[in-house]
Design a protein around this motif. Structure first.
Motif, mmCIF file in Angstrom:
data_model
loop_
_atom_site.group_PDB
_atom_site.id
_atom_site.type_symbol
_atom_site.label_atom_id
_atom_site.label_comp_id
_atom_site.label_asym_id
_atom_site.label_seq_id
_atom_site.Cartn_x
_atom_site.Cartn_y
_atom_site.Cartn_z
ATOM 1 N N THR A 36 11.377 12.552 -0.206
ATOM 2 C CA THR A 36 9.976 12.917 0.019
ATOM 3 C C THR A 36 9.281 13.353 -1.270
ATOM 4 O OG1 THR A 36 10.670 15.157 0.606
ATOM 5 C CG2 THR A 36 10.358 13.596 2.403
ATOM 6 N N GLU A 37 10.025 13.986 -2.155
ATOM 7 C CA GLU A 37 9.431 14.410 -3.432
ATOM 8 C C GLU A 37 9.036 13.187 -4.249
ATOM 9 O OE1 GLU A 37 9.442 15.228 -7.701
ATOM 10 O OE2 GLU A 37 10.973 14.100 -6.613
ATOM 11 N N HIS A 38 9.888 12.178 -4.248
ATOM 12 C CA HIS A 38 9.579 10.918 -4.936
ATOM 13 C C HIS A 38 8.372 10.253 -4.267
ATOM 14 C CE1 HIS A 38 10.977 6.565 -6.022
ATOM 15 N NE2 HIS A 38 10.041 6.996 -6.851
ATOM 16 N N ALA A 39 8.329 10.292 -2.938
ATOM 17 C CA ALA A 39 7.199 9.698 -2.220
ATOM 18 C C ALA A 39 5.891 10.384 -2.585
ATOM 19 C CB ALA A 39 7.444 9.780 -0.715
ATOM 20 N N GLU A 40 5.936 11.706 -2.803
ATOM 21 C CA GLU A 40 4.728 12.445 -3.192
ATOM 22 C C GLU A 40 4.295 12.076 -4.613
ATOM 23 O OE1 GLU A 40 1.452 14.782 -3.592
ATOM 24 O OE2 GLU A 40 2.459 14.006 -1.808
ATOM 25 N N ARG A 41 5.254 11.992 -5.544
ATOM 26 C CA ARG A 41 4.897 11.592 -6.914
ATOM 27 C C ARG A 41 4.338 10.176 -6.946
ATOM 28 N NH1 ARG A 41 8.783 10.674 -9.732
ATOM 29 N NH2 ARG A 41 10.591 11.308 -8.471
ATOM 30 N N MET A 42 4.935 9.288 -6.143
ATOM 31 C CA MET A 42 4.450 7.905 -6.094
ATOM 32 C C MET A 42 3.039 7.855 -5.491
ATOM 33 S SD MET A 42 5.004 4.826 -6.947
ATOM 34 C CE MET A 42 6.733 4.932 -7.406
#
Length: 786
Positions: free
Chosen positions: A429-435
């Motif tokens: 989810t953290e990667h999804a937020e940065r993306m």
């Protein structure tokens, strides 16, 4: 006396075959489908356009109630009586039909697929065609069905004025399941590709069993609220709200007949378990397990408790991706699939959207090693080792890599369709937020008009989850881009998704199949006929795995130590847990600085140059596999299968009234003309592409061919008015190709419409036949030098 030899195939059907069926007692309106196209024809993408391959069309399919029981292939009387038998047998195999007939109007050749010895093929007269009851009794005897079992199978599908009949594969799945239940089978498995209507198939099965009172109370289990709600208000709507309910409260109402429930709503804490224990173990006659690869097959799973508790019921499992590992096996529990309809079959039949793959390689993906003593942007010293594509965004974040991926996604959308629904699958989810942030910055122009152009839809984001309906909707335009981790991998009906971005190192075949299934739904009327997979993690290598679209293989063996999924792969099988239960990668404290220890969960680096070093496009071939060789070599092999020499091709080309028909035939075999033209880089038409690629002939561009015609003063024999039209058509050919000459609608668009209406244009040549002759001669002139 009527001479049969002069009649067309259709005349033979109308004058001889249909009357013979009616005389044998077949109800032509209710029991006979004539000229039935049971497939839609494969979608063949031609640049920005597309065509359809040939449909499979049966001359006659005969039904006994809802059972497809006979197929008839008819030919004109210039053919032998058995000439259509091989084609009829092929159709019977696909449609699961026991009795096969070929005819030319003189009589029938009958092939009985229920016989394993003796005379399996015989000739019968037109007057001796079997009655519906005769064929049914032969079928029932072959299957060993008792009168009581026959009554269960005879129950017809649900139909009303708004219903379409089940597609052929759905009908096969329905009938096989009904027969299995009638025989007394208690566990069954249906394997059907995502987007092929598993829920509708389940509805018809339950409807027929419910109408015969074979089952009275049914439990439909799923693991997402959206799946349950879609099912209850969609395919199952004909049951009516007065007999259907969703189990949501702790105190259950036992007055209903069709129950819907979430696995996790019935299991977990002791209090939750008490919900399903309020029903007696024999309360339900049937339990349908939707997406049964998601945990029900695992022996120690809490979800299995529900199935074990209702063990006396019929259990029907449905999945697109049966799970077969050393720990989990659908086949071990449900048995071998009673029917399988694969992604390849769905694409070949034209019911599912084909795809192309764009693989993008970045320089850091080959390996990145920080210099000694390097610190990340939060001051943490980065562990000295080599990081690769599996580490990125899991253990180490390179900001520039995220930005480059967002930039490539945006470039693709700019080149194709900025409003194309897109899912970006991320590591967590953290990667999804940065993306999400990176895509917002790349698409700031779109956010002015569409504030929700980019959203994050993950299990821990209540705001994002509320956008799930709008993202899945065909009508709602935004959100356009959804970044996610696990929440969108399965079950959500994302009909309009045209771009799938792989930014997570998926190694689970089950998860990979489910992700590809997000794009396979076909929405032709809404402009969705294919989808693209943009792969930044080399995940699409899984397409080359024989298991990608093969039959499930049971590998459930006690004592087997080796797992097919590396234990380090968080995105592997069994990792998804639905709704409010934690989803790995979506329940972690993914914040910079990590978990309270000295070593952070992730390092964040923002000073590395990231470049695209390779970009390769791969297409879905006619054999259902990605084209891995060069497009030119692949096309040459396909063309040479059809034409052994240039002379063969020239003869066919010159003899054809419609050159576009030859182009479409080759396209259906897998020759991608528009893509070839882009690769070679010249404005050639299909004729020159074939001659050049397959037979090494020097090519001419369309403009060069048009100039040759002009130099020969070909138009001088026509009057001024006709000459103007032909010269304009020639310019149209130079711009667009041979199809512009063969499409009558070209007369209604610029610049042809400046000469008047189509009727007025044709009058410049005299009669319609004179106009058609002139067009044909123009085509001959274009290819005169060939």
């Amino acid at each position: 006396m009527l001479n049969k030899k002069t009649l067309t195939e259709r005349d033979i059907c109308t004058k001889f075959i249909t009357p013979a069926l009616a005389a044998a007692g077949w109800d032509i309106q209710k029991q006979v489908r004539e000229e039935w196209p049971f497939t839609d024809g494969r979608i063949i993408v031609r640049g920005s356009k597309y065509t359809r391959g040939q449909r499979k069309r049966a001359d006659y399919v005969l039904f006994y109630k809802s059972t497809m029981i006979a197929v008839i292939e008819a030919k004109d009387n210039n053919h032998a009586i058995g000439h259509g038998m091989q084609q009829a047998k092929d159709y019977a195999e696909i449609l699961d039909i026991p009795f096969v007939y070929s005819t030319n109007g003189d009589g029938f050749i009958e092939f009985d697929r229920t016989l394993t010895e003796g005379i399996v093929e015989k000739e019968i007269t037109l007057n001796d065609f079997p009655t519906p009851e005769q064929l049914w009794q032969r079928y029932a005897q072959f299957k060993g069905l008792s009168p009581q079992q026959q009554e269960i199978i005879k129950q017809e599908n649900h139909t009303d004025e708004t219903d379409q009949a089940p597609r052929y594969y759905q009908q096969v799945a329905i009938n096989r399941t009904i027969e299995a239940v009638a025989r007394g089978d208690r566990r069954m498995l249906l394997v059907m590709a995502t987007g092929t209507g598993k829920t509708y198939t389940a509805f018809q099965i339950i409807w027929r069993l419910w109408k015969t009172k074979t089952v009275k109370r049914v439990l439909f289990l799923a693991d997402r609220n959206i799946l349950v709600d879609q099912t209850k208000t969609g395919d199952f709507r004909p049951f009516g709200s007065d007999i259907m309910t969703k189990i949501e409260k702790r105190q259950v109402d036992k007055s209903y007949q069709i129950y819907f429930a979430l696995y996790q709503g019935l299991t977990g804490t002791e209090e939750e378990k008490n919900i399903f224990r309020q029903f007696s173990p024999d309360f339900f006659d049937m339990v349908v397990v939707d997406e049964c690869h998601r945990g029900s097959a695992k022996e120690e799973s809490a979800w299995r408790e529900v199935l074990t508790y209702f063990d006396s019921a019929i259990h029907l499992g449905m999945t697109a991706t049966p799970k077969e590992t050393k720990d989990t096996s659908n086949i071990h529990y449900f048995g071998e699939p009673i029917y399988t309809y694969s992604l390849k079959q769905g694409i070949d039949d034209g019911f599912l959207a084909p795809y192309k793959v764009v693989r993008v390689s970045l320089n850091v993906d080959e390996g990145y090693r920080p210099e000694k003593g390097k610190r990340d942007k939060y001051g943490h010293e980065v562990e000295d080792r080599e990081y690769n594509i599996r580490d990125f965004d899991r253990n180490l974040v390179i900001d520039q890599r995220t930005q480059k991926v967002a930039k490539k996604i945006t470039e693709y959308l700019r080149q194709t369709d900025r409003m194309a629904k897109t899912i970006v699958f991320c590591v967590d989810t953290e990667h999804a937020e940065r993306m999400r942030q990176a895509l917002v910055n790349e698409n700031s122009d779109m956010l002015q008009k569409h504030p929700k152009y980019v959203v994050r839809i993950t299990g821990d984001d209540e705001v994002g989850k509320k956008e799930l309906y709008n993202f899945s909707s065909v009508i709602e335009k935004e959100p356009v881009i959804a970044t996610t981790s696990k929440l969108l991998t399965t079950g959500v009906d994302t009909k309009m998704v045209k771009l799938i971005v792989l930014e997570s190192g998926i190694q689970s075949m089950t998860e990979f199949k489910q992700i590809i299934g997000r794009g396979t739904r076909l929405r032709e009327d809404d402009g969705k006929v294919y989808f693209t997979i943009l792969d930044f993690r080399q995940v699409t290598k899984l397409f080359a795995d024989p298991n990608f679209d093969g039959d499930p293989v049971m590998i459930y063996e006690a004592g087997e130590d080796e797992s097919p999924v590396p234990p380090t792969d968080k995105g592997g099988e069994g990792s998804e847990k639905p709704d409010n239960k934690p989803i790995p990668g979506e329940d972690e404290d993914d914040v910079p600085g990590g978990n309270g220890s000295d070593k952070p969960k992730k390092y964040y680096i923002n000073d590395v140059t990231v470049k695209v070093i390779n970009e390769r496009v791969q297409y879905y071939g006619a054999d259902g596999k990605l084209i891995t060789e060069s497009l030119k070599d692949y096309s040459r092999s396909k063309i040479l299968r059809e034409y052994t020499s240039l002379d063969d091709f020239l003869v066919k080309w010159k003899a054809s009234d419609r050159k576009e028909a030859i182009v479409n035939e080759l396209a259906e075999k897998g020759v991608l003309f528009e893509e070839l033209q882009q690769e070679i880089g010249k404005e050639m038409d299909a004729f020159d592409l074939v001659a050049h690629i397959a037979f090494d002939r020097p090519p001419l561009t369309r403009k060069e061919r048009a100039e040759q015609v002009k130099k020969r003063n070909y138009f001088e024999k026509y009057g001024t008015g006709a000459r103007e039209v032909l010269q304009t058509l020639l310019e149209k050919y130079a711009d667009e190709g041979i199809s512009s000459l063969e499409n009558n609608s070209v007369l209604t668009v610029k610049p042809l419409n400046q000469f008047g209406t189509p009727i007025e244009i044709v009058k410049r040549f005299g009669k319609k036949a004179d106009f058609e002759k002139a067009i044909n001669e123009l085509e001959q002139e274009l290819y005169k030098t060939a």
